[in-house]
Write a protein that holds these residues in place. Sequence first.
Motif, PDB file in Angstrom:
ATOM      1  N   SER A 113     -11.628  -2.740  -1.989  1.00  0.00           N
ATOM      2  CA  SER A 113     -11.386  -1.300  -2.041  1.00  0.00           C
ATOM      3  C   SER A 113     -10.147  -1.003  -2.874  1.00  0.00           C
ATOM      4  O   SER A 113      -9.345  -1.893  -3.182  1.00  0.00           O
ATOM      5  N   GLY A 115      -6.679   0.968  -2.960  1.00  0.00           N
ATOM      6  CA  GLY A 115      -5.757   1.532  -1.990  1.00  0.00           C
ATOM      7  C   GLY A 115      -6.161   1.126  -0.584  1.00  0.00           C
ATOM      8  O   GLY A 115      -6.579   0.000  -0.335  1.00  0.00           O
ATOM      9  N   ASN A 116      -6.079   2.069   0.365  1.00  0.00           N
ATOM     10  CA  ASN A 116      -6.414   1.747   1.757  1.00  0.00           C
ATOM     11  C   ASN A 116      -7.636   2.521   2.232  1.00  0.00           C
ATOM     12  O   ASN A 116      -7.765   2.851   3.401  1.00  0.00           O
ATOM     13  N   THR A 117      -8.569   2.801   1.312  1.00  0.00           N
ATOM     14  CA  THR A 117      -9.733   3.617   1.655  1.00  0.00           C
ATOM     15  C   THR A 117     -10.834   2.832   2.354  1.00  0.00           C
ATOM     16  O   THR A 117     -11.729   3.419   2.936  1.00  0.00           O
ATOM     17  N   LEU A 118     -10.826   1.511   2.249  1.00  0.00           N
ATOM     18  CA  LEU A 118     -11.837   0.632   2.850  1.00  0.00           C
ATOM     19  C   LEU A 118     -13.218   0.818   2.242  1.00  0.00           C
ATOM     20  O   LEU A 118     -14.222   0.429   2.836  1.00  0.00           O
ATOM     21  N   GLY A 191       1.281   4.477   8.662  1.00  0.00           N
ATOM     22  CA  GLY A 191       0.613   4.455   7.376  1.00  0.00           C
ATOM     23  C   GLY A 191      -0.317   5.622   7.144  1.00  0.00           C
ATOM     24  O   GLY A 191      -0.882   5.771   6.062  1.00  0.00           O
ATOM     25  N   TRP A 192      -0.504   6.472   8.163  1.00  0.00           N
ATOM     26  CA  TRP A 192      -1.429   7.603   8.020  1.00  0.00           C
ATOM     27  C   TRP A 192      -0.673   8.935   7.996  1.00  0.00           C
ATOM     28  O   TRP A 192      -1.226   9.980   8.233  1.00  0.00           O
ATOM     29  N   ARG A 222     -15.644   8.829   4.031  1.00  0.00           N
ATOM     30  CA  ARG A 222     -14.411   8.285   4.594  1.00  0.00           C
ATOM     31  C   ARG A 222     -13.213   9.222   4.448  1.00  0.00           C
ATOM     32  O   ARG A 222     -12.087   8.828   4.776  1.00  0.00           O
TER      33      ARG A 222
END
Length: 307
Positions: A113, A115-118, A191-192, A222
Amino acid sequence: MLPAPKFHHLHLKSRDPAAAAAWYARRFPCTAPTEWGGHTALRSDNDVLILFDRTDAPPVSLPQSAIWHFGWHVTDSRRTVEAWRREGEVELVPLYTEETGGGVAISSDTWPSVGNTLGLTKAQIAEAKANRVEPTRVGGFAYMRGPDGALFEIAGNHPQERFNHVHMWQDDPFCALLWYQKHLNAPLRPGWEGTTLSEANCRVPRHPERTWPALDRAGMFRTPRAGVEFGDVSVMWYASQGERPLASSLGQLQDHFALAVGDLDAWLDKLNGEGVNLLAGPYALGDTRAAMIEGPSREAIELVEAD
């Protein structure tokens, strides 16, 4: 302000609670079958419980409620998947890698992925193909079916194995975040952070682009997403994937989750004053007391009076 609750338990329906608890204990060495509050239970090393209620009929998961699945951190997710594949007792649920088909058992076997989008959008998948991007084949997440058809996730690689999350859907993810912060004093999941929210601007439309890998061949929405933490357990969510409002979780396979509070009466006074819907209680639960409230997308949340 009352201190933030800690995560206490996830409550599941099962046709054979003892067999279900034993099944999970064989999968996860950090857990062991036990009893709590008159229920067959599974205890994790981080003092988190899964409680089981016996039901004669197969538990249902439709219509879709806000509670999607639950999961563990493991020390090596790829090694765990391979061990369970050889063992043959665990149903691995494939992840689709794009809309045209193709699937993997673990996310680290497909394009990483951004970044952190998964997940990747169609355009990002096309770019990954054009650039001959290779999977990392390290760590990753994977899904399995447990007893009674329960969907659970493992993710790694982490320093130690533990029950670590309940993953949800929400009709309005950012409004739900405000609800959990206001009513349950819940801290943001690390992180969110970074979104400036109010009740006036929290209704953010679901982003139209789907992403993969996903359990659904059509992909997964997402964005937006949000999450909070109760102790060392994350409760996090994406926007609901369908068009219908989410159903109540009560009576379903994943009936509710519970939070431990120190002073139940004080919490009920607070929540009553804030207009939160009380579904039941206070009532006796084993050697203590509890009450059931309703979350922003009709998820049932039990408050258990515990240290």
